[in-house]
Write an enzyme that holds these catalytic residues in place. Structure first.
Site, PDB file in Angstrom:
ATOM      1  N   GLY A 245       0.726  -1.229  -0.017  1.00  0.00           N
ATOM      2  CA  GLY A 245      -0.159  -0.065   0.188  1.00  0.00           C
ATOM      3  C   GLY A 245       0.789   1.212  -0.080  1.00  0.00           C
ATOM      4  N   ASN A 246       0.092   2.392   0.032  1.00  0.00           N
ATOM      5  CA  ASN A 246       1.134   3.883  -0.063  1.00  0.00           C
ATOM      6  C   ASN A 246       1.859   3.836   1.179  1.00  0.00           C
ATOM      7  OD1 ASN A 246       0.532   4.892  -2.773  1.00  0.00           O
ATOM      8  ND2 ASN A 246      -1.595   4.682  -2.205  1.00  0.00           N
TER       9      ASN A 246
ATOM     10  N   THR B  52       3.465  -1.949   4.025  1.00  0.00           N
ATOM     11  CA  THR B  52       3.321  -3.175   3.193  1.00  0.00           C
ATOM     12  C   THR B  52       3.302  -4.390   3.891  1.00  0.00           C
ATOM     13  OG1 THR B  52       4.928  -2.216   1.598  1.00  0.00           O
ATOM     14  CG2 THR B  52       4.790  -4.675   1.602  1.00  0.00           C
TER      15      THR B  52
ATOM     16  N   ASP C 100      -5.215  -3.161  -5.567  1.00  0.00           N
ATOM     17  CA  ASP C 100      -5.856  -3.391  -4.120  1.00  0.00           C
ATOM     18  C   ASP C 100      -7.361  -3.530  -4.170  1.00  0.00           C
ATOM     19  OD1 ASP C 100      -5.692  -0.582  -4.921  1.00  0.00           O
ATOM     20  OD2 ASP C 100      -5.699  -0.122  -2.785  1.00  0.00           O
ATOM     21  N   ARG C 101      -7.844  -2.558  -5.081  1.00  0.00           N
ATOM     22  CA  ARG C 101      -9.191  -2.743  -5.301  1.00  0.00           C
ATOM     23  C   ARG C 101      -9.612  -3.766  -6.005  1.00  0.00           C
ATOM     24  NH1 ARG C 101     -10.529   3.264  -7.432  1.00  0.00           N
ATOM     25  NH2 ARG C 101     -12.522   3.005  -6.266  1.00  0.00           N
TER      26      ARG C 101
END
Length: 257
Positions: free
Chosen positions: A8-9, A12, A110-111
């Site tokens: 993720g931003n 992790t 991720d989506r």
């Protein structure tokens, strides 16, 4: 064993699975500068504490929204686990769901992973609310297809932006305030952020349901989901393991196709 890595931003997440059973999970900050060698030293130490051997990892699946980090993790897989990772969003990674968005539009890995997981666990006609760096609302059709959604600034992202752009306003933790009407600056910010996000969540879900004109279930995920879930009854499910489950769903789909 399967090693699943979700980049993720902000954070992790690494998890190892024996078939579909999660054996252990670890988290680190997402840093573009971290090399494959550094990842392995860190991961090997943590695996050892839980009495797992890196040599037992035979496959890797990777979902990343940060391209440079994804590149270093592909090197990690090749160099230390002797396998080519299955990368969500790449052409050689088939999805168990359709993606029905505008032609040429990019959908975050991720989506897609969350959509596969939600459909597998809860069926179709569902809205996924993911509390991350951004707060995303993803719409899953009756047949499990990804239909699009909405993206709002994440809760912590909003608080940091408010603090950094307004010199007189302090940084505050995300928590439910004792009163909606704050009596000091800190309480005022907490009230605006907390109850403002409750309003955002409920409002967007209601508008999505109205636009879809069908009964839509909801599942919330991400670290702040339980906090907001205690103050609204709009979530049908809170599933903090949704993303990692989606990784195993996609891996097994590709393994058995």
């Amino acid at each position: 064993m399967l090693l699943a890595i979700d980049v993720g931003n902000t954070n992790t997440v690494f998890a190892i699975f024996d078939k579909c059973k999660k054996l252990a999970q670890w988290r680190c900050s997402t840093l573009e500068e971290r090399t494959a060698d550094e990842y392995f030293v860190w991961l090997k130490s943590l695996m050892g504490l839980d009495e797992h051997e890196p040599a037992f990892v035979k496959a890797v699946i990777l979902s990343s929204v940060v391209p440079q980090v994804g590149f270093n993790l592909r090197i990690l897989s090749d160099r230390y686990f002797n396998c080519r990772p299955l990368v969500v969003g790449k052409a050689d990674c088939d999805l168990p769901i359709e993606v029905r968005v505008d032609e040429g539009a990019n959908v975050g890995a991720d989506r897609l992973v969350n959509t596969a997981a939600a459909f597998d666990r809860y069926g179709g006609n569902i809205i996924i609310i993911d509390f991350g760096t951004a707060t995303t609302f993803d719409v899953v059709g009756k047949d499990g297809a990804y239909l699009g959604g909405s993206i709002a600034p994440g809760v912590n992202t909003s608080v940091k932006a408010l603090h950094s752009t307004a010199a007189a306003l302090p940084y505050v933790d995300i928590s439910k305030p004792e009163s909606v009407i704050g009596k000091n600056t800190k309480d005022c910010i907490q009230s605006g952020v907390f109850w403002g996000y409750i309003g955002l969540i409920e409002g967007l879900i209601q508008r999505i349901r109205k636009e879809r004109a069908v009964k839509m279930k909801t599942v919330a995920t991400g670290g702040l989901a339980p906090l907001f879930g205690r103050e609204t009854n709009i979530f049908d499910h809170i599933d903090l393991d949704l993303t990692m489950h989606g990784m195993t769903v996609i891996y097994n789909y590709n393994l058995n196709k």
